[in-house]
Design a protein around this motif. Structure first.
Motif, PDB file in Angstrom:
ATOM      1  N   PRO A   1      17.063 -26.450  -0.170  1.00  0.00           N
ATOM      2  CA  PRO A   1      17.074 -27.896   0.030  1.00  0.00           C
ATOM      3  C   PRO A   1      15.882 -28.345   0.867  1.00  0.00           C
ATOM      4  N   ILE A   2      15.408 -29.557   0.582  1.00  0.00           N
ATOM      5  CA  ILE A   2      14.231 -30.067   1.279  1.00  0.00           C
ATOM      6  C   ILE A   2      14.453 -31.550   1.577  1.00  0.00           C
ATOM      7  N   VAL A   3      14.279 -31.926   2.835  1.00  0.00           N
ATOM      8  CA  VAL A   3      14.531 -33.306   3.263  1.00  0.00           C
ATOM      9  C   VAL A   3      13.267 -33.873   3.900  1.00  0.00           C
ATOM     10  N   PRO A   4      12.632 -34.869   3.261  1.00  0.00           N
ATOM     11  CA  PRO A   4      11.474 -35.508   3.901  1.00  0.00           C
ATOM     12  C   PRO A   4      11.922 -36.271   5.151  1.00  0.00           C
ATOM     13  N   PHE A   5      11.113 -36.216   6.209  1.00  0.00           N
ATOM     14  CA  PHE A   5      11.470 -36.810   7.501  1.00  0.00           C
ATOM     15  C   PHE A   5      10.302 -37.656   8.010  1.00  0.00           C
ATOM     16  N   GLY A   6      10.590 -38.885   8.425  1.00  0.00           N
ATOM     17  CA  GLY A   6       9.541 -39.773   8.952  1.00  0.00           C
ATOM     18  C   GLY A   6       9.716 -39.973  10.451  1.00  0.00           C
ATOM     19  N   THR A   7      10.178 -41.179  10.832  1.00  0.00           N
ATOM     20  CA  THR A   7      10.394 -41.449  12.258  1.00  0.00           C
ATOM     21  C   THR A   7      11.844 -41.210  12.670  1.00  0.00           C
ATOM     22  N   GLY A   8      12.685 -40.863  11.703  1.00  0.00           N
ATOM     23  CA  GLY A   8      14.092 -40.612  12.042  1.00  0.00           C
ATOM     24  C   GLY A   8      14.844 -41.870  12.459  1.00  0.00           C
ATOM     25  N   THR A   9      14.363 -43.043  12.006  1.00  0.00           N
ATOM     26  CA  THR A   9      15.005 -44.296  12.402  1.00  0.00           C
ATOM     27  C   THR A   9      15.972 -44.829  11.342  1.00  0.00           C
ATOM     28  N   SER A  10      16.311 -44.007  10.360  1.00  0.00           N
ATOM     29  CA  SER A  10      17.280 -44.463   9.361  1.00  0.00           C
ATOM     30  C   SER A  10      18.651 -44.638  10.005  1.00  0.00           C
ATOM     31  N   LEU A  11      19.524 -45.378   9.325  1.00  0.00           N
ATOM     32  CA  LEU A  11      20.797 -45.777   9.935  1.00  0.00           C
ATOM     33  C   LEU A  11      22.019 -45.318   9.150  1.00  0.00           C
TER      34      LEU A  11
END
Lengths: 464, 464
Positions: free
Chosen positions: B64-74
């Motif tokens: 599994p692979i999860v793209p990650f940005g600023t982690g500000t999703s809700l």
């Protein structure tokens, strides 16, 4: 009587199924130069339920099915090249619900643009997408139609809120809620808009409508050459002036119009503009646009605001194509449809002029220049392979210019048959995603087969 | 050292791969109440080519692979619930190209919203989508983010022109040309925007930008109750006034803000507005809005135009959430996100107030009311199952109200984990199309698995 016809009549009324030759001929072609092919049969569904039955039957028997609206497409979209069933949607022509407070209206796919605007006028509303032809809403959604007002109101994709679609397996889906925005699920509305009948049949549309503005002003501005005309249009967009329509009409079109109507406009490249809004704002917009236009060398500028005068002013634009083709009786019509980033528009138009000279094609330019989209309308002797080849050479060269400039092969006419050959070069590896989506949703390749994407599966031509 | 880590380091530099516990913890959660899960490893690609290698490796090994940005999703979007690889996109943070004449900019996915606006300011341009958080452009596209300015400028889907995407099989595609409109091929841009990393990894974005307006006016209007405040907002939209922001802040938020900052605003439901344009038009807009607001019973109306005063005025809105949560130290944050057709907004907000009373949830309302989207922010004791259940009951009841009114379960936060349970009821049979698209593009179900759509395929949790 063919099996196909009697099969269809087993679940439709007799008058909903026809293999009358003139009915077949009406459904064999669109308004373009593409060669007609007769369908085996034409059906006239009157409800979503009828569509479900027809599609399920076609699916069970692997019979090609082509949804048909007003037949005003320009790339052979509705030509049933593998024969089978042409499904005429025009009996599904009701405006089902108007919601003035939500600026939404629900229509069946056979509702015509002008019919809808007549209905909406009673609410002080209008539907903003205007592709020229009095097309059906279903057909406009299927091709992501746009036109003269797109610079202000967007294309069909921007104006469709939700669709009811009958999938190739007969399932009925609704692509979205009626909320103005959503982050729920994949964006199916945007996928089905512009899918040209290859993924399913649109049976209902919720579309966005707008309040009729307080004041509308039309204007025309003549320029010494096409380039300065185009530069003025990109500068107006760049300045953020909310122009509603901004159309280039090239000199040869003006000449043709003069001949056709007896009018006496100078045969110069002309920009036709329209502005709307509340009285105060719209006058400020016209002034700001006029300043820019004059800086770019405009030689004549007029503007009018009453309905009749606006209509008269815009006639040159609206009748440009007919006036031009009137000079070539019996000729077919081929139109290019490239759209480039606006900064590249002057270069693209200059190249188009050069290509006209180089190839000797009989054409003139008209364009939705605010979006970077323009057409070279060509009169083609469709019975002369040499002449068709010349027009095709022109079209191909211009498409390649557009792609090199970061543009598209079709800004609004769609792919149909005519633009399939450019899909791989325009989309590259993305075409594999399109094919995958098509193959999983239409595994039998019965939905308008042979259009938009080449699908690996093929269905044998059905001869009843 | 785990095989996974050493495998990845065979084609990435050592500092691009980490299983340091605090790095894993940073990539285990977002800003929501959803339970954290540690990934097995975090990778830091620095180019599209790195992403291709990582995705190809993950695909070959079904990881599994999860793209990650600023982690500000809700909604738990970036929680790696099946462990595997968290792919941190934040080293791909360059503004690659600014094209002022086309109002386009090309960015890498790790570019932050504020970073982009700083860069664009030098050209007199700005990027218009504002979700509140200083999020990454890639993350904003992945969730179809929107926010306070959407009523005027649209959501991410309306502002993304084209994407570069690495597909699960390692293929790199470009979803569209740079033309302002196109009818060529299926609309892949709209499909990948909002797909939450389940269809591929966004590695480059062309987004639309806007000219900084000549003048901006901010305003605040207090109302005796939430209903009249909402009615005023829908009337302003209905009148066609091009308001740029229009935010409802409920009384309890104003109280919390007063406590937090020592300010002394009346604790009334308040509408915060922003208008922009050229000086003449923007003043006309404010006047027109003021008339409507007064008809709806506004008790206090202020407006200001200089930068500092505007900033101060909007602080109540921008800090509402922090001030509210400040009252509940140690509590978690759950936010509802329904969006309904604007005509249904008063009914939805009234129902939300009733539900707050009925369930006893600690919440207050804030909303992008011009779009029909509002949030009930709740302070939740995440270690108290009873309290979490209460907040969940409230959230569920409000979602069902929204769906009954023709709305959506999520206007802008996205599906992630939290809204999956509503997908079938919201989309009905359309979910089968979403699943089909997912299954054909991500057949191994390795792309952010367990989010957005339930896929029939499942991958065993990978424990290195």
């Amino acid at each position: 009587m063919s099996t196909l016809k009697s099969d269809l009549q087993s679940f439709l009324r007799p008058d909903q199924v026809s293999d009358n030759v003139s009915i077949l001929a009406q459904h064999s072609r669109d308004e373009s130069y593409h060669e007609p092919v007769l369908p085996d049969v034409v059906v006239f569904p009157e409800s979503t339920d009828d569509v479900v039955k027809i599609v399920s039957y076609a699916s069970a028997n692997q019979i090609p099915i082509v949804p048909f609206g007003t037949g005003t497409s320009l790339e052979g979209h509705v030509v049933p090249i593998q024969r089978g069933i042409s499904m005429d949607m025009m009996r599904m022509n009701k405006v089902l619900e108007v919601r003035p407070d939500d600026f939404l209206v629900c229509v069946q796919p056979g509702v015509l643009k002008e019919q809808l605007n007549e209905e909406l006028g009673r609410y002080g509303l209008f539907f903003a997408v205007d592709p020229g032809a009095n097309a059906s809403l279903g057909g406009m959604a299927a091709t992501n139609a746009s036109g003269t007002t797109t610079v202000r109101y967007g294309a069909m994709r921007d104006n469709v809120r939700s669709l009811e679609v009958v999938l190739p397996n007969g399932t009925v889906i609704h692509t979205a809620s009626l909320a103005a925005k959503s982050s729920s699920g994949y964006n199916l509305t945007g996928l089905f808009v512009g899918s040209e009948g290859t993924l399913g049949v649109i049976t209902e549309l919720w579309v966005r409508v707008w309040g009729i503005p307080e004041k509308t002003i039309a204007a025309r501005a003549e320029f010494p050459d096409v380039e300065s005309c185009v530069r003025a249009s990109t500068a107006i967009v760049g300045a953020g002036i909310p122009v509603v329509r901004m159309e280039l009409v090239d000199g040869p079109f003006v000449e043709a119009f003069n001949k056709y109507t007896g009018s006496t406009f100078s045969p110069n490249p002309t920009l036709f503009l329209e502005f709307n809004g509340n009285a105060r704002n719209v006058e400020a917009d016209v002034e700001a646009a006029m300043e820019i236009i004059q800086e770019e060398g405009c030689t004549t500028f007029d503007h009018v605001s009453d309905d009749q005068a606006r209509h008269t002013m815009w006639e040159t634009r609206h009748n440009a194509l007919y006036a031009f083709m009137h000079q070539y009786p019996g000729y077919g019509h081929m139109s290019t449809d490239v759209c480039v980033p606006v900064s590249k528009l002057p270069a693209a138009v200059v190249r188009a002029k050069e290509l006209l000279d180089e190839t000797g094609a009989r054409g003139a330019i008209v364009g939705h220049v605010g979006d970077g989209n323009f057409h070279v309308t060509m009169a083609v002797r469709t019975d002369d392979p040499e002449d068709v080849a010349r027009a095709n050479r022109f079209n191909e060269a211009l498409v390649h210019t557009s792609l090199e400039l970061g543009g598209t092969c079709t800004g609004e006419h769609g792919v149909g048959l005519g633009k399939m050959k450019y899909q791989e070069i325009e989309h590259g590896e993305a075409i594999s995603v399109m094919r995958a989506i098509h193959s999983i949703l239409d595994p039998l390749n019965i939905m308008n087969p042979g259009k938009l994407v080449d699908s690996p599966a093929t269905v044998e031509s059905h001869h009843a």
